[in-house]
Motif scaffolding. Structure first.
Motif: not given
Length: 450
Positions: A128-139, A182-193
């Motif tokens: 999770l720390a790596l994902v936030i550090a990478m400034r991911s567009d979405a998870v 992730l949302r607090e870090a400014g990363i969009a969150t999307v679920g797929i099912s």
């Protein structure tokens, strides 16, 4: 971030024309609208396809075309439609961008045009720390179809119907803890099912009810995703709560008669706190259903045929078995000769005949026959005589007796006619007594008297 959401493509030899026509339109439209990521949320195929199948080749071409413009995520759908391993080959079809196959429960970060998957069901603290550090567009929180057979084998068949929803709800709540960070870090969150939501409607407008559905709306919202992209149900529908949205795009085309609503794909606009979705309609074929309570009305069919255009047509009627030949199927097919497809579905009503009351209580065939004669107002002696002939005589003797009876009846009729005619002749030729007496009086008188 714009996400093009496709679902339930159902490529197969039987549905290739409709599926490819609609999906081809959707792919080009999503590219023209500058979507960043494409998601196919299950059931890309309708059943197992051979490698040389034209349907598989057409689907591969469309996915390859899509990957040339944007990264693609393909989710494992229903096992009966997409046997495990079907999507593995699509991971090799990327061109300028990657095609990521989500065939297990996991979280996937989209950053720098590529995907980074979690080792487990959710990102660990280090990941999770790596994902936030990478400034991911979405998870993306990926929840593909669960093998219900294996789940039932592990918890028992009786518990599987309700426990599956509890297990998935627990996972969604756990992923919600990660997604909130992730949302607090400014990363969009999307679920797929891919599955069934309690209370959703089928493409025929029937509400899904029962205990074996995968999700409740509250469980899906607990995942803390701005958008939850679903597949499996063929009717477009959505739910919203505090700006967050859950939606089915429905099937890409119209594959069954009686399906309601437009067909298409969803163009999502997702940010860290909210999401919106627009249904982009595809040029799905029209299907017209015509139902009759009795025999088809040919005049009405002629009117409907003139107005049906290029729609696929299904005609249903019901008719008694004894009159089934009265319907001219050839004439109906000729009326709709311009239609790309006509399906005739007659319902034949069988003729029901009831037995004579009390006949089953009699112990002998003779008694049953007498009972039937009494109820049907038929004289029983002649029938009993013939029944005795059947029981005691052979076929030859019965035939001779019948012929003799017929000959005797013919001779009796002829003799009666002759006797009647003779009587009539005698009556006409014999003079009456009064006439005879009057004619002999002159013999007793004196012929020469003065």
């Amino acid at each position: 971030m714009k996400i093009a959401h496709f679902s339930d493509l159902h490529y197969s030899p039987e549905r290739l024309d409709e599926a490819d026509h609609c999906f081809g339109f959707a792919v080009e439209d999503a590219i023209a609208r500058n979507a960043r990521v494409a998601v196919i949320s299950g059931d890309s195929t309708d059943h197992r396809l051979d490698a040389h199948s034209p349907a598989l080749n057409a689907l591969a071409r469309r996915v390859h075309r899509l990957a040339a413009a944007m990264p693609v995520i393909m989710l494992q759908g229903t096992f009966s439609h997409e046997p495990p391993g079907t999507l593995d080959n699509f991971a090799l079809m990327g061109s300028a961008n990657t095609v990521f196959v989500a065939d297990r429960i996991q979280q996937v970060a989209f950053a720098n045009g590529g995907f980074l998957a979690s080792a487990g069901p959710v990102f660990s603290e280090k990941e999770l720390a790596l994902v936030i550090a990478m400034r991911s567009d979405a998870v993306f929180t990926c929840l593909p179809t669960i093998n219900k057979g294996q789940f039932a084998a592990s918890v028992g068949a009786l518990a599987a119907a309700t426990d599956l929803g509890d297990v998935l709800g627990t996972y969604l709540a756990a992923s919600g803890t990660v997604n909130a960070q992730l949302r607090e870090a400014g990363i969009a969150t999307v679920g797929i099912s891919h599955g069934t939501v309690v209370g959703c409607e089928t493409e025929h407008g029937v509400t899904m009810a029962g205990f074996d559905h995968e999700f409740s709306l509250s469980a899906l919202f607990d995942a803390q995703c701005s958008a939850f992209l679903l597949g499996h149900i063929h009717k477009h529908q959505s739910w919203e709560s505090d700006g967050r949205r859950i939606a089915y795009p429905g099937s890409i085309g119209r594959f069954h008669f009686g399906e309601q609503g437009e067909k298409g794909y969803l163009l999502w606009d997702v940010d860290t706190q909210s999401a919106s979705a627009e249904l982009v309609a595809t040029p799905a074929r029209r299907m017209v259903c015509i139902d009759f309570d009795g025999p088809p009305d040919m005049e009405r069919l002629a009117t409907l045929a003139a107005a049906s255009g290029d729609a696929f047509v299904r005609i249903r009627w019901q008719i008694d078995e004894e009159h089934r030949q009265a319907v001219d199927r050839g004439a109906i097919e000729a009326m709709f000769a311009h239609a790309p497809g006509v399906k005739l579905e007659p319902r034949i009503l069988p003729v029901v005949r009831s037995r004579a009351q009390g006949i089953s209580l009699e112990t002998s065939v003779e008694a049953k026959l007498v009972r039937w004669c009494g109820l049907a107002s038929v004289e029983s002696p002649p029938l009993l005589q013939r029944l005795q002939m059947l029981e005691t005589g052979d076929a030859g003797s019965i035939a001779d007796a019948v012929l003799d009876e017929l000959e005797g009846a013919t001779e009796a009729v002829a003799l009666s006619l002759v006797q009647t005619a003779a009587t009539d002749v005698e009556a006409c030729s014999k003079p009456s007594l009064a006439v005879a007496a009057a004619s002999t009086d002159w013999l007793e008188g004196d012929l020469f008297a003065a």
